[in-house]
Scaffold this motif. Structure first.
Motif, short mmCIF file in Angstrom:
data_model
loop_
_atom_site.label_atom_id
_atom_site.label_comp_id
_atom_site.label_asym_id
_atom_site.label_seq_id
_atom_site.Cartn_x
_atom_site.Cartn_y
_atom_site.Cartn_z
N GLN A 39 0.90 -1.26 0.01
CA GLN A 39 0.15 0.13 0.03
C GLN A 39 0.75 1.31 -0.11
O GLN A 39 0.36 2.26 -0.76
CB GLN A 39 -1.02 -0.08 1.32
N GLN A 40 2.02 1.20 0.81
CA GLN A 40 2.97 2.33 0.69
C GLN A 40 3.57 2.39 -0.51
O GLN A 40 3.72 3.70 -0.93
CB GLN A 40 3.63 2.38 1.79
N ASN A 43 1.12 4.06 -2.85
CA ASN A 43 0.88 5.58 -2.56
C ASN A 43 2.15 6.30 -3.15
O ASN A 43 1.81 7.40 -3.62
CB ASN A 43 0.57 5.87 -1.07
#
Length: 52
Positions: A39-40, A43
């Protein structure tokens, strides 16, 4: 007298245990030794695309 001394010692031990368990450390700080999660990474990729 023995009982009073024992209760005082037990109270002190329990109090110190409670204080040491609540050491105030911030568990939300990111660990820099770990790799970023998926997820990071997504992003970060989205931010890079927006900057271009």
């Amino acid at each position: 007298m023995e009982k009073k001394y024992l209760l005082t010692v037990m109270s002190a031990v329990l109090s110190l245990g409670l204080l040491s368990a609540c050491n105030g450390g911030d568990d939300n700080e990111p660990d820099t030794s770990e790799e970023p999660s998926e997820q990071q990474q997504q992003n970060n990729e989205e931010r890079e695309e927006e900057d271009d």
